[in-house]
Design a protein around this motif. Structure first.
Motif, mmCIF file in Angstrom:
data_model
loop_
_atom_site.group_PDB
_atom_site.id
_atom_site.type_symbol
_atom_site.label_atom_id
_atom_site.label_comp_id
_atom_site.label_asym_id
_atom_site.label_seq_id
_atom_site.Cartn_x
_atom_site.Cartn_y
_atom_site.Cartn_z
ATOM 1 N N GLY A 98 0.098 5.100 10.790
ATOM 2 C CA GLY A 98 -0.602 4.362 9.749
ATOM 3 C C GLY A 98 -0.074 4.688 8.356
ATOM 4 O O GLY A 98 0.079 3.794 7.512
ATOM 5 N N ARG A 99 0.230 5.959 8.116
ATOM 6 C CA ARG A 99 0.789 6.339 6.811
ATOM 7 C C ARG A 99 2.177 5.733 6.617
ATOM 8 O O ARG A 99 2.536 5.318 5.504
ATOM 9 N N ALA A 100 2.945 5.667 7.695
ATOM 10 C CA ALA A 100 4.277 5.051 7.600
ATOM 11 C C ALA A 100 4.175 3.564 7.278
ATOM 12 O O ALA A 100 4.955 3.030 6.473
ATOM 13 N N LEU A 151 5.127 -4.086 4.469
ATOM 14 C CA LEU A 151 4.004 -4.145 5.398
ATOM 15 C C LEU A 151 2.727 -3.724 4.686
ATOM 16 O O LEU A 151 2.759 -2.979 3.700
ATOM 17 N N ARG A 152 1.607 -4.213 5.199
ATOM 18 C CA ARG A 152 0.315 -3.865 4.607
ATOM 19 C C ARG A 152 -0.605 -3.318 5.689
ATOM 20 O O ARG A 152 -0.803 -3.968 6.734
ATOM 21 N N LEU A 153 -1.146 -2.137 5.462
ATOM 22 C CA LEU A 153 -2.137 -1.533 6.352
ATOM 23 C C LEU A 153 -3.492 -2.118 6.036
ATOM 24 O O LEU A 153 -3.839 -2.305 4.864
ATOM 25 N N ARG A 154 -4.271 -2.394 7.070
ATOM 26 C CA ARG A 154 -5.598 -2.929 6.820
ATOM 27 C C ARG A 154 -6.426 -1.924 6.036
ATOM 28 O O ARG A 154 -6.462 -0.738 6.360
ATOM 29 N N PRO A 155 -7.114 -2.358 4.965
ATOM 30 C CA PRO A 155 -7.957 -1.440 4.197
ATOM 31 C C PRO A 155 -8.986 -0.746 5.092
ATOM 32 O O PRO A 155 -9.524 -1.348 6.011
ATOM 33 N N GLY A 156 -9.231 0.511 4.819
ATOM 34 C CA GLY A 156 -10.189 1.273 5.608
ATOM 35 C C GLY A 156 -9.533 2.233 6.569
ATOM 36 O O GLY A 156 -10.202 3.024 7.230
ATOM 37 N N THR A 163 5.706 9.856 16.597
ATOM 38 C CA THR A 163 5.780 8.918 15.484
ATOM 39 C C THR A 163 7.196 8.354 15.343
ATOM 40 O O THR A 163 7.381 7.162 15.073
ATOM 41 N N ALA A 164 8.201 9.212 15.541
ATOM 42 C CA ALA A 164 9.593 8.758 15.407
ATOM 43 C C ALA A 164 9.922 7.654 16.407
ATOM 44 O O ALA A 164 10.754 6.779 16.119
#
Length: 382
Positions: free
Chosen positions: A263-265, A272-277, A345-346
């Motif tokens: 999520g941090r990546a 790209l946009r992470l969903r707020p929250g 994660t990689a």
């Protein structure tokens, strides 16, 4: 087959010991918890509503649940001949306590069952269980928690506090097919008191004759709505013996940690946009930025096309979910639910470039289609 003791004595013992441990996983209010095995979350929710219906008195049971609830809750109410569930609004993917309170007030006088969720399908959100439990108790409503996804957080001492309030539920759905890594079927329905299972009792002389039961042979028929069923507790028992609670906790924690890192990546990626929250348990919702540069409808079409392009080319399988975008609008998001206990994660980072490349392609193809479309005013009449 687990329909009678004489057909499966060893499996019967394994199931008895395994379900006893599962029942103790979440300390319930009653001193005699139990946790019969089901085929999955759908059957667990069905049996939970069935038991609640049988405990209800003074009219038909009214089910109240959030808009985030699993579809099986609605299907169960239909199958059991109950009124359609009253759906309560959600805020940031979680049931709204104030809306729940109003809904229960409006149904005063009817037997009530509140169904909360710990790990929603779309966003992985956990309803505010302590407050939900307090509201349910104030309205003398029964409480069922669908923790099919989030239940295994209880394996981890670090993550278990996220499920605070679960102990107030009369029934809890678990599905170890998810964060328990079991092949189907691997459902569990934890009940606060084994006596609650009495409505499932059924007498068939060739399976559980009275004299056999009085002589001490366990009655397996009364532990399920099914007759013939596999010894699904065996694989759970093997996993528990091999890994132990600490081993299972480490796997759950790894999935949650990997999802947080992924999520941090996503959040740091310029395209790209992470969903707020943030993430929910191990579910990450995100979408390409280019999808926000066009109309809502066109943007959602781009997100849907990204998923199909990656699927058709055999590059990645992503889920999809409709959720708020932080501005009160419902938008389509790509969904990555991290459940593999060995994925790092990689391993997941190449997915980000695959998504952005597919988004560019989807946008180009959509623009080309618009350019070649004949305006309606120039079309020939039939």
């Amino acid at each position: 087959s687990m329909d009678s003791w004489d057909q499966a004595p060893a499996a019967g013992v394994i199931e008895e010991l395994t379900t006893a441990d599962l029942a103790r996983l979440s300390p319930p209010a009653a001193p005699a918890p139990d946790a019969p095995i089901t085929s999955g979350g759908t059957e667990s929710n069905l049996v939970a509503l069935l038991l609640a219906r049988e405990r209800a008195a003074g009219g038909p049971l009214r089910v109240v649940t959030g808009a985030n609830a699993h579809h099986s809750v609605h299907r169960a109410a239909w199958m059991l001949g109950l009124p359609a569930p009253t759906v309560v609004a959600c805020s940031k993917g979680r049931i709204d306590p104030a809306a729940l309170d109003r809904a229960l007030t409006g149904l005063a006088g009817s037997p009530l069952l509140v169904v909360a969720t710990a790990g929603t399908t779309d966003e992985g959100r956990i309803d505010p269980l302590p407050e939900t439990a307090r509201i349910a108790e104030r309205h003398t409503a029964q409480l069922h928690v669908d923790a099919a996804y989030g239940g295994p957080l209880l394996f981890s001492e670090r993550l278990a506090p996220q499920l605070a309030g679960l102990e107030h539920a009369a029934t809890v759905t678990f599905d170890l097919h998810k964060l328990g890594w079991q092949p189907v079927a691997a459902g569990v329905l934890a009940v606060a008191d084994a006596a609650m299972l009495a409505p499932l009792s059924l007498r068939a002389d060739y399976l559980n004759a009275d004299d056999d039961t009085e002589a001490g042979l366990p009655d397996l028929l009364g532990r399920s709505i099914r007759t013939t069923r596999r010894p699904d507790a065996l694989k759970m028992a093997v996993t528990f013996r091999a890994l132990g609670r600490r081993g299972l906790a480490e796997l759950v924690e790894h999935c949650v940690r990997t999802a947080e890192e992924f999520g941090r990546a996503v959040d740091a990626h310029p395209r790209l946009r992470l969903r707020p929250g943030g993430i929910g348990i191990s579910t990450v919702l995100f979408r390409p930025v280019v999808a926000d540069a066009v109309s809502d409808e066109a943007g959602d079409a781009v997100v849907a096309a990204v998923r199909r392009i990656l699927l058709a080319e055999g590059r990645a399988v992503l889920g999809r979910a409709v959720a708020e975008d932080g501005h009160g609008r419902s938008r389509l998001w790509l969904k990555a639910t991290l459940l593999h206990p060995d994925a790092a994660t990689a391993d997941l980072l190449p997915l980000l470039d695959l998504v952005t490349a597919a988004a560019d392609r989807a946008l180009r193809e959509a623009s080309a289609a618009e350019d070649t479309e004949v305006p309606e005013t120039e079309r020939l009449s039939p």
